[in-house]
Design a protein around this motif. Structure first.
Motif, mmCIF file in Angstrom:
data_model
loop_
_atom_site.group_PDB
_atom_site.id
_atom_site.type_symbol
_atom_site.label_atom_id
_atom_site.label_comp_id
_atom_site.label_asym_id
_atom_site.label_seq_id
_atom_site.Cartn_x
_atom_site.Cartn_y
_atom_site.Cartn_z
ATOM 1 N N GLN A 89 4.748 3.238 -2.888
ATOM 2 C CA GLN A 89 5.403 3.763 -1.705
ATOM 3 C C GLN A 89 6.482 2.813 -1.202
ATOM 4 O O GLN A 89 6.282 1.588 -1.159
ATOM 5 C CB GLN A 89 4.360 4.000 -0.591
ATOM 6 N N LYS A 90 7.580 3.350 -0.787
ATOM 7 C CA LYS A 90 8.685 2.546 -0.293
ATOM 8 C C LYS A 90 8.271 1.690 0.895
ATOM 9 O O LYS A 90 8.700 0.535 1.025
ATOM 10 C CB LYS A 90 9.845 3.465 0.106
ATOM 11 N N ASN A 91 7.427 2.250 1.767
ATOM 12 C CA ASN A 91 7.040 1.539 2.986
ATOM 13 C C ASN A 91 5.736 0.774 2.864
ATOM 14 O O ASN A 91 5.192 0.309 3.870
ATOM 15 C CB ASN A 91 6.943 2.535 4.144
ATOM 16 N N GLY A 92 5.205 0.632 1.646
ATOM 17 C CA GLY A 92 3.980 -0.138 1.466
ATOM 18 C C GLY A 92 2.803 0.501 2.164
ATOM 19 O O GLY A 92 2.563 1.699 2.033
ATOM 20 N N GLY A 93 2.072 -0.286 2.916
ATOM 21 C CA GLY A 93 0.910 0.239 3.617
ATOM 22 C C GLY A 93 0.159 -0.846 4.352
ATOM 23 O O GLY A 93 0.555 -2.020 4.350
ATOM 24 N N ASN A 94 -0.925 -0.443 4.972
ATOM 25 C CA ASN A 94 -1.674 -1.327 5.851
ATOM 26 C C ASN A 94 -3.160 -1.077 5.631
ATOM 27 O O ASN A 94 -3.630 0.057 5.749
ATOM 28 C CB ASN A 94 -1.286 -1.028 7.304
ATOM 29 N N ILE A 95 -3.894 -2.127 5.308
ATOM 30 C CA ILE A 95 -5.332 -2.028 5.045
ATOM 31 C C ILE A 95 -6.091 -2.861 6.066
ATOM 32 O O ILE A 95 -5.754 -4.022 6.304
ATOM 33 C CB ILE A 95 -5.670 -2.508 3.626
ATOM 34 N N ILE A 96 -7.119 -2.260 6.657
ATOM 35 C CA ILE A 96 -7.997 -2.974 7.572
ATOM 36 C C ILE A 96 -9.417 -2.844 7.043
ATOM 37 O O ILE A 96 -9.916 -1.734 6.846
ATOM 38 C CB ILE A 96 -7.914 -2.437 9.019
ATOM 39 N N ASN A 97 -10.055 -3.966 6.793
ATOM 40 C CA ASN A 97 -11.427 -3.985 6.290
ATOM 41 C C ASN A 97 -12.391 -4.336 7.417
ATOM 42 O O ASN A 97 -12.067 -5.155 8.289
ATOM 43 C CB ASN A 97 -11.581 -5.019 5.175
#
Length: 247
Positions: A130-138
């Motif tokens: 994805q162009k905008n990457g992403g965000n992961i919260i564990n």
């Protein structure tokens, strides 16, 4: 605000407790929601849809890597992207080390640690495209920083989640993928429903605030980490613990 308009949040263990409240709080800001859990809860989906967003459910046992892969694939197929991932599914633990069976140990590690790894693996594979990457919260725990008697597998798993979070943040920070962890204290969730009033009181007294946390209090930390308000944060562990770790 609609900070998450046209974005998609993938939430494991989203039918109750912290997962449900996190789904609701980010849906209120416009995010479409994919709930991944063991069983469907149509009431949760209706509540999400009443907020004007799209919501879907997929059955997923996070201890099964192929089930996780299918869940992530279904999320992208349904909504077009995977912008925020909340790896929240988990189980409790009991028994001293010498009493614990191999089956008990394996179940907790498979869900609470390996499950987070499987989720991150497939979430990151998608976010890299994805162009905008992403965000992961564990979701880790206060027990991702300290030990406690009778929860060896849980403690080991939650410490492992912090290490996975830090490693992933270092590996993908330049790829516009942020990875952070939340460390809840003891929270009033279904995991504690089997406890007696006396047992809950004892847990309350472990926190300087002398109460249990509420799922929505953890959800607010999730929302902040998922948003651009925390844009220079990755690899961080944020306790939401009523002062537990301050002692």
């Amino acid at each position: 605000m609609n900070r998450f308009q046209n974005k998609t949040a993938f939430i494991t263990g989203g039918n109750s407790g912290i997962g449900k409240e996190s789904a609701l709080i980010i849906a209120k800001e416009g995010a479409n929601i994919m709930i991944a859990d063991i069983k469907e809860n149509k009431d949760v989906l209706k509540e999400l849809e009443s907020l004007g967003v799209k919501a879907a459910f997929i059955a997923c046992d996070v201890s099964d890597p192929m089930a996780v892969k299918e869940a992530v694939t279904a999320t992208v197929k349904t909504f077009g992207s995977l912008d925020v991932a909340f790896n929240n599914a988990g189980v409790g633990d009991e028994g001293f080390i010498h009493e614990k069976t191999f089956e008990q140990w394996k179940k907790v590690i498979d869900i609470n640690l390996s499950g987070v790894f499987y989720c991150m693996k497939y979430e990151i594979e998608q976010m890299l495209q994805q162009k905008n990457g992403g965000n992961i919260i564990n979701v880790s725990s206060i027990l991702g920083q300290v030990g406690t008697p009778g929860a060896s597998a849980y403690v080991a798993a939650k410490h492992g989640v912090v290490g996975l979070t830090q490693t992933a943040a270092a590996e993908y920070g330049a790829k516009n993928i942020r990875v952070n962890a939340i460390g809840p204290g003891y929270i009033e969730t279904p995991l504690l429903h089997s406890m007696s009033r006396e047992q809950k009181y004892a847990l309350e007294q472990m926190h300087p605030m002398k109460r249990l946390g509420r799922p929505e209090e953890v959800a607010k930390a999730f929302l902040w980490l998922a948003s651009d308000d925390s844009s220079f944060m990755t690899g961080d562990y944020i306790p939401v613990d009523g002062g537990y770790l301050a002692q």
